[in-house]
Design an enzyme around this catalytic site. Structure first.
Site, short mmCIF file in Angstrom:
data_model
loop_
_atom_site.label_atom_id
_atom_site.label_comp_id
_atom_site.label_asym_id
_atom_site.label_seq_id
_atom_site.Cartn_x
_atom_site.Cartn_y
_atom_site.Cartn_z
N GLY A 185 3.85 -0.69 -2.29
CA GLY A 185 2.27 -0.48 -1.81
C GLY A 185 1.65 0.76 -2.37
O GLY A 185 2.57 1.87 -2.64
N GLY A 203 -1.50 3.37 -1.07
CA GLY A 203 -2.46 3.57 0.02
C GLY A 203 -3.06 4.57 -0.72
O GLY A 203 -2.99 5.23 -1.67
N GLY A 262 -1.10 7.96 -1.12
CA GLY A 262 0.36 8.01 -1.97
C GLY A 262 0.97 6.64 -2.28
O GLY A 262 0.32 5.56 -1.73
N VAL A 290 4.05 3.82 -1.75
CA VAL A 290 5.34 3.41 -1.01
C VAL A 290 6.19 2.77 -1.83
O VAL A 290 6.08 1.71 -2.41
CB VAL A 290 4.72 2.54 0.31
CG1 VAL A 290 6.04 2.10 1.18
CG2 VAL A 290 3.60 3.11 1.02
N ASP A 320 -8.06 1.39 14.17
CA ASP A 320 -8.20 0.80 12.62
C ASP A 320 -7.40 -0.42 12.60
O ASP A 320 -6.56 -0.38 11.48
CB ASP A 320 -7.92 1.82 11.63
CG ASP A 320 -8.35 1.40 10.12
OD1 ASP A 320 -9.22 0.52 10.21
OD2 ASP A 320 -7.88 2.15 9.07
N1 ATP Z 1 7.21 0.09 6.30
C1 ATP Z 1 6.64 -0.61 5.40
N2 ATP Z 1 7.48 -1.55 4.67
C2 ATP Z 1 6.72 -2.24 3.89
N3 ATP Z 1 5.46 -2.06 3.36
C3 ATP Z 1 4.88 -1.09 3.65
C4 ATP Z 1 5.53 -0.06 4.92
N4 ATP Z 1 4.68 0.57 5.02
C5 ATP Z 1 3.64 0.59 4.29
N5 ATP Z 1 3.68 -0.41 3.36
C6 ATP Z 1 2.92 -0.99 2.31
O1 ATP Z 1 2.26 0.23 1.56
C7 ATP Z 1 1.08 -0.15 1.62
C8 ATP Z 1 0.16 1.49 1.73
O2 ATP Z 1 0.99 2.02 3.03
P1 ATP Z 1 -0.04 2.61 4.08
O3 ATP Z 1 -1.33 1.68 4.70
O4 ATP Z 1 0.75 3.17 5.13
O5 ATP Z 1 -0.69 3.80 3.24
P2 ATP Z 1 -2.08 4.64 3.39
O6 ATP Z 1 -2.19 5.55 2.32
O7 ATP Z 1 -1.98 5.16 5.00
O8 ATP Z 1 -3.19 3.27 3.46
P3 ATP Z 1 -4.64 3.41 3.65
O9 ATP Z 1 -5.31 3.75 2.55
O10 ATP Z 1 -4.76 2.04 4.11
O11 ATP Z 1 -4.74 4.31 4.82
C9 ATP Z 1 0.64 -0.99 2.84
O12 ATP Z 1 -0.62 -1.87 2.44
C10 ATP Z 1 1.96 -1.85 2.68
O13 ATP Z 1 1.84 -2.85 2.00
#
Ligand code: ATP
Length: 598
Positions: free
Chosen positions: A32, A34, A37, A39, A151
């Protein structure tokens, strides 16, 4: 072959840069991205568990982002619930003063609700019900802690093949304290419009209430029912138009209560619209589901049920049980004291570092003992400095000077701490473990040090119901914390020593099964073989006697093992959408057997 291994090693090097703990995790793939960064899925080589590691880049570049990250990691440490994603650890940065990136280790989930909805157009009524139940249970827990997520959307609900859901992404969440002006919260409200409550589409009111999350859950549930977003507004005004197209124009008292003059005027001047019957909008849904949905989507926040009230709705008659819908102790104001101060980047760095130490209990102890200021950071340099100091101190003495061994040079950073623990023997301690360790009774009343503990090799990670700490409070015996141990006034150390009785999740994902302890369960291949492993005998939801539910959220029938394998296979082959499709299709196999339906 060799080339691909080298490529993989490079990938890991790039991902972890110079973090000592890198050795502990073997990166599998990027899962993933976001805004903060990337994941990756990884294997924790200490426990054999699969984890998700989120690398957050340049944490301190902007104060607002750093604050968001601080809030998120803090909240996820404090909110321990089976329906909320768990942080297992945060890797110790190589330098306290200069670190820029952080690596947060989460439990790994297979997909998210957005993918599940997208990939499956034939979810059953049982899926609908179980999804909503879990989301409301998470809400009940966080709202009783006075935390508002703000959110909620399908992408922020992680999902597993067994239909387990977990709320994630607490970056926009806030804790509400009675004396905090709640209007402050409006200023930075940037959550996804489609799931935004009407009162947020133009500052209708000054009091910020948890009902905004209830609204979002209503929108998500409607999306689960139809496969399409309910109110995909293109602007705030369009959002209000779509909402009123379905719900009709609000009651005049509701409009009169809208504080924002422009919004009030807009609603007053809007052409009169009637409510579209939900049975018409959602023709195939369970009528009880629709009755609850209509309550969740009340235009006026005062008319929406609380999460606890929604869980008591007749829709959940055969599923809900108040003992497995725990509340949470309100979060101490001291934890969020930083919200009242103007913080510099260095202040936030210190606070985030302090949060990271929660997952490295021995270091946290050292840090607390040195009151933070002259805490000797146990990096490689710190160790070298110590060795020099030792040599200098002892150079006048007779006999050869043998400096303290640097046993840990090439070991994961978390195993290197100032109390020189035998690193090979140190168990994988995380914040949860630390609290578990700290509540062990001790003869002299002193909390046993984790370094003493660390001489024992650690076993497999604790199973959630039997070993997971939490802040759960509820009348039920199973969930009750020892209130004597819950301090009313906050002491930073007490959160570390707090006794937390564990939140057994009493709902099996296959919630319509009841356990038969003859057989054995399997989870990721790392569960202790000695644990009794139940088998499930299918029962129907609407049987006269509600099915006895197994307390272990990971309890699965034998089918489950195959499902997971299929799902993960699909994930790497087809990406998350494919995985979601297989997940639900696979679950349906169980469903067909388990629910006794055709
Ligand atoms: N524990 C997890 N297990 C599996 N996939 C995950 C997990 N945490 C996050 N992801 C994947 O990674 C992606 C990005 O994570 P996350 O939404 O926490 O990041 P972010 O940078 O906070 O994103 P955003 O831009 O939505 O705020 C998520 O959409 C999800 O698909």
């Amino acid at each position: 072959m060799q080339q691909s291994q080298e490529k993989k090693n490079m990938k890991e090097m790039e991902f972890f840069t110079e973090y000592g703990d890198a050795n502990r995790y073997r990166i599998l793939e990027v899962i993933g991205k976001g805004s903060y960064g990337v994941v990756c899925a990884a294997i924790d080589t200490h426990t054999g568990e699969k984890v998700a590691i989120k690398k957050i880049n340049d944490v301190f570049e902007h104060v607002s982002d750093a604050l968001r990250i601080l809030r998120e990691v803090k909240l996820l440490r404090l909110l321990r619930h089976p329906d909320i994603v768990e942080i297992k650890s945060i890797m110790l940065p190589p330098s306290k003063r200069e670190f820029k990136d952080i690596y947060v280790v989460f439990e790994l989930m297979e997909s998210d609700l957005h993918q599940v909805i997208k990939a499956n157009d034939d979810l059953t009524r049982e899926h609908h019900q179980f999804f909503l139940y879990q989301m409301l249970r998470a809400l009940k827990y966080m709202h009783t802690a006075n935390v508002y997520h703000r959110d909620l959307k399908p992408k922020n609900i992680l999902a597993n093949a067994n239909c387990k859901l977990k709320v994630c992404d607490f970056g926009l969440a806030r804790v509400s304290f009675n004396d905090t002006p709640t209007t402050v919260f409006w200023t930075d409200y940037v959550a996804t419009r489609w799931y935004r409550a009407p009162e947020l589409c133009g500052s209708f009111c000054s009091k910020y209430t948890p009902a905004i999350d209830i609204w979002s859950i209503g929108c998500i549930f409607a999306e689960v029912l139809t496969g399409k977003p309910l109110f995909p507004g293109k602007s705030v005004v369009h959002q209000l138009d779509l909402i009123t197209d379905l719900l009709g124009t609000p009651k005049s008292e509701t409009i009169a209560g809208v504080r924002n003059e422009k919004a009030r005027k807009y609603l007053n001047e809007m052409r009169k619209k009637n409510l579209v019957p939900f049975s018409q909008k959602f023709p195939n849904a369970d009528p009880l589901a629709l009755r609850l949905l209509q309550r969740l989507l009340a235009f006026d926040p005062k008319d929406r049920p609380t999460a606890a009230e929604a869980l008591a709705d007749p829709y959940f008659k055969c599923l809900a049980k108040v003992e497995r819908e725990p509340s949470c102790q309100p979060i101490s104001k001291m934890e969020f004291e930083f919200e009242r101060r103007r913080l510099t980047k260095d202040d936030i760095r210190e606070l985030i570092y302090r949060e990271i130490l929660e997952y490295h209990p021995q270091l946290l102890k050292d840090y607390m003992n040195s009151e933070g200021s002259n805490f000797l950071y146990p990096s490689a340099i710190g160790h070298l400095r110590k060795q020099f100091a030792y040599l200098e101190e002892n150079s006048g003495k007779s006999g050869p000077v043998i400096p303290p061994d640097r046993k840990h040079a090439s070991l994961p950073r978390s195993t290197v701490h100032s109390s020189a623990v035998n690193s090979n023997a140190q168990p994988s301690l995380n914040a949860s473990d630390s609290r578990r360790v700290s509540i062990e009774p001790s003869r002299n009343g002193v909390v046993p040090s984790t370094s003493a503990y660390s001489t024992k090799p650690i076993g497999p990670p604790p199973r959630v119901p039997s070993g997971r700490p939490g802040r759960i409070v509820e009348s039920s015996v199973t969930y009750e914390n020892d209130r004597n141990l819950k301090e009313s006034s906050y002491d930073a150390r007490t959160s570390y020593y707090r006794s937390t009785v564990l939140p057994p999740q009493t709902v099996s994902p296959n919630c319509f099964f009841h356990p038969n302890t003859m057989n054995q369960e399997k989870r990721g291949g790392t569960e202790a073989a000695s644990q009794p492993k139940p088998q499930f005998v299918p029962t129907q939801c609407n049987s006269a006697k509600p099915a006895e539910l197994n307390p272990n959220p990971y309890v699965q029938s034998q089918h489950k093992v195959g499902i997971d394998a299929k799902l993960l296979h699909a994930q790497s082959q087809y990406g998350p959408a494919g995985a979601a499709a297989v997940a639900v299709a696979a679950h349906r196999n169980i469903g067909a057997v388990g629910y006794g339906m055709s």
